[in-house]
Design an enzyme around this catalytic site. Structure first.
Site, short mmCIF file in Angstrom:
data_model
loop_
_atom_site.label_atom_id
_atom_site.label_comp_id
_atom_site.label_asym_id
_atom_site.label_seq_id
_atom_site.Cartn_x
_atom_site.Cartn_y
_atom_site.Cartn_z
N ASP A 30 -11.69 7.96 -7.70
CA ASP A 30 -11.96 7.78 -6.27
C ASP A 30 -13.47 7.78 -6.05
O ASP A 30 -14.12 8.81 -6.21
CB ASP A 30 -11.29 8.93 -5.50
CG ASP A 30 -11.43 8.79 -3.99
OD1 ASP A 30 -12.23 7.95 -3.52
OD2 ASP A 30 -10.73 9.53 -3.28
N SER A 52 -7.63 11.39 2.77
CA SER A 52 -8.76 10.64 3.31
C SER A 52 -9.17 11.21 4.68
O SER A 52 -9.48 12.39 4.79
CB SER A 52 -8.39 9.17 3.40
OG SER A 52 -9.51 8.38 3.56
N HIS A 97 -9.19 5.62 -4.63
CA HIS A 97 -8.92 6.44 -3.46
C HIS A 97 -7.45 6.33 -3.01
O HIS A 97 -6.85 7.32 -2.58
CB HIS A 97 -9.86 5.98 -2.33
CG HIS A 97 -9.72 6.75 -1.07
ND1 HIS A 97 -9.93 8.11 -1.01
CD2 HIS A 97 -9.38 6.38 0.19
CE1 HIS A 97 -9.74 8.53 0.24
NE2 HIS A 97 -9.40 7.51 0.97
#
Lengths: 215, 398
Positions: free
Chosen positions: B337, B171, B370
């Protein structure tokens, strides 16, 4: 003219597919190689181990890519029919298409891209002109299912089969130089050097070509 | 699932003093940079003094060639493994990092630092401003991902590490890994950005804006100086976390975990209690988050992500960020995601190919969204292990 070869195919690596060994033999050590259609990375690994190449790969199946990356190979998930366009000119010494030509949507475009990205291209493919395949169609009237091509017509990813002669014809259209060619049968025995093309086309089960740009 | 929270505005009010102390005197190691070593910020000002809180795991080898920098995500911190000093919970990447784990601390020297703008001991809005002795609050200049990475590079100098074997993170950690490779190519032997992007998308900026507005709409935010009277915008920050948490999961993961199941009741109540398990779960996530995170930090770090645009910093061409790079890259994305979808990773791969860089790219099939990068994903572990092994081999690390 064409240098066809009848040197016995080396099978030093126990258990390594014969066509991969033929391909690897055509690659100069320490060169930069892009393997289009890397599968599970067997060829890239062979090239790294026996030729010390800086190898990269593109593979369309997610499982194949993940297996390659887990082996430490630089392989990306991608589609040869689309993603070759992203590579700059002359990025590699060799671009290899091993047993993948017949599965591309645009074989001619793929070949052109290969020789734009790399100075040399190596292409291996199953010869659809082999006598067993001809016989299958002639006698049974069925799409051939062989040891090399085990899938039925409705399951096979192979959509653009060609014969050795078809391929030679395409290289002429593309105006590229054919530096080496090898045809061999399923046990890896090469087809006789001096044999005419029709003989290769009849008795070569697989073929490997080393091509380069004319200029 | 633990939950006794029925309404966000009843979230318990005993934000611990320990939390506030961590901002200046963290439990972890701290590198302090005095007046002679200011940090140049993208905002055009210098930050000085400043400090970086970090943890290390494993042993640096004699050649100093086995260091791996782990960059944490938006709400992560330096406690990648080991007990968190505030929550008492295990580290955020225990399944990835440790002895015998994919990032093997028997072989590698792992460094994880709290990002600039954070609240766990690296200088951020909760840190005391030496000029007046009270927290910076909004008087801290806005920081960027490149600022965070610049600060980390000073930490590496401090630790005497010239080159990282690998920089990795998921991320926002992936953003930092990319920034590292672009800004300090000679210091990064390999980069492994997971579930990231080279720029924050409009949709992601939009989600962040919702979160920030939730914080700022809380009367307890008080223009960012809530620390003066000991208040804290817990409701706003909890709502921000709840909204964000949805984006870390996926439709199918939420459905698989909760469906329409009711929370501790057999029928709907015709009211606004948390009838559904998914509501209860989100409220719980919000309530535990405010106990360990600073509201202003949340504003600063989300802003840093919004501002990230690696191509824009290189004449609009992402490939230029990686010109002539010798760094080996491995990118990983997850099918479900929707915060950093595969297309974002693919753009980076295209740019790296155009720059003739060595790049691997794998998309992992999962419905976990995610957050998959934090979870038990055997395929991810195999890929990380394989990539690090080959990097270590090439770098001559035993």
């Amino acid at each position: 003219m064409l240098a066809r070869e009848d040197t016995p195919v080396s099978t030093a690596q126990h258990g390594t597919r014969v066509d991969l060994v033929v391909v690897a033999d055509m690659v100069k050590p320490d060169s930069r190689v892009l393997d289009v259609g890397s599968g599970d990375g067997e060829l890239l690994r062979l090239l790294a181990e026996t030729r010390g190449v800086d190898g990269r790969g593109i593979e369309i199946s997610r499982e194949g890519v993940n297996r390659c990356v887990a082996k430490g190979l630089a392989v990306i998930q991608g589609d040869a029919d689309i993603d070759l366009a992203d590579y700059p000119d002359d990025a590699f010494d060799y671009v290899i298409l091993s047993q993948t030509l017949q599965a591309t949507r645009r074989p001619r475009w793929v070949l052109e891209q290969m020789l734009r990205i790399g100075r040399n291209a190596i292409v291996s493919f199953p010869n659809f002109g082999h006598w067993k395949i001809r016989l299958e169609i002639l006698m049974r009237g069925r799409m051939p299912v062989t040891e090399n091509l085990p899938e039925s017509w409705y399951e096979t990813p192979n959509i653009h089969f060609c014969t050795i002669r078809d391929f030679v014809e395409l290289t002429r259209k593309l105006d590229v130089r054919m530096d080496r060619a090898v045809a061999f049968n399923s046990s890896g025995r090469p087809v006789r050097l001096n044999a005419p093309w029709w003989f290769w086309n009849m008795f070569g089960e697989q073929a490997v070509f080393l091509l380069s740009r004319k200029n | 699932m633990v939950n006794d929270v029925t309404r966000i505005d009843t979230i318990a009010g005993n934000r611990t003093e320990a939390m506030k102390r961590e901002a200046d005197e963290p439990h972890s190691e701290v590198a302090r940079f005095g007046a002679g070593k200011p940090l140049q910020l993208d905002a055009g000002v210098e930050l000085s003094p400043f400090q970086i809180a970090y943890t290390t795991h494993g042993t640096l080898n004699a050649a100093r060639s086995n260091a791996i920098l782990i960059c944490h995500a938006l709400t992560g911190d330096q406690y990648v493994v080991g007990t968190h000093p505030v929550t008492g919970r295990p580290g955020w990447w225990e399944n990835m990092v440790g002895a015998g784990k994919p990032i093997d601390t028997n072989r590698f020297f792992v460094i994880c630092s709290n990002v600039l703008g954070g609240c766990m001991g690296t200088t951020g809005p909760a840190s005391k401003n030496p000029a007046n002795g009270e927290p910076y609050g909004l008087s801290l200049p806005v920081v960027t991902i490149p600022d965070m990475v610049r600060a980390q590079s000073m930490l590496l100098d401090h630790l005497g590490i010239e080159q990282l074997l690998c920089v990795t993170g998921g991320s926002m950690g992936a953003m930092q890994a990319l920034q590292w490779a672009a800004a300090y190519p000679e210091r990064v032997f390999a980069a492994l950005p997971i579930a990231g992007a080279a720029r924050h998308s409009a949709q992601n900026i939009a989600f962040h804006e919702v979160g920030r507005q939730a914080v700022m709409a809380d009367p307890d935010w008080k223009g960012g100086i809530y620390f003066r009277d000991g208040s804290f915008p817990r409701r706003g920050l909890a709502v921000a976390r709840m909204a964000a948490h949805i984006t870390y999961l996926s439709d199918s993961a939420l459905h698989r975990k909760f469906g329409r199941q009711l929370q501790d009741r057999s029928a709907i109540t015709f009211g606004f209690d948390a009838d559904f398990q998914v509501e209860s779960y989100l409220r719980h996530q919000g309530s535990i988050f405010v106990e360990r995170f600073d509201a202003n930090s949340y504003l600063y770090i989300t802003r840093a992500m919004d501002y990230f645009d690696l191509a824009a910093d290189h004449g609009g061409v992402l490939a230029n960020a990686f010109k002539k790079t010798k760094t080996r890259f491995c990118l990983v994305s997850f099918t479900s995601d929707w915060l950093f979808p595969t297309a974002e990773a693919r753009q980076i791969v295209h740019a790296l190919n155009a720059a003739s860089a060595s790049v691997s790219f794998a998309e992992i099939e999962t419905d976990k969204g995610h957050d998959a990068f934090l979870l038990d994903e055997p395929e991810l572990f195999d890929i990380v292990r394989g990539f690090l092994n080959s990097a270590a081999r090439a770098r001559g690390v035993a």
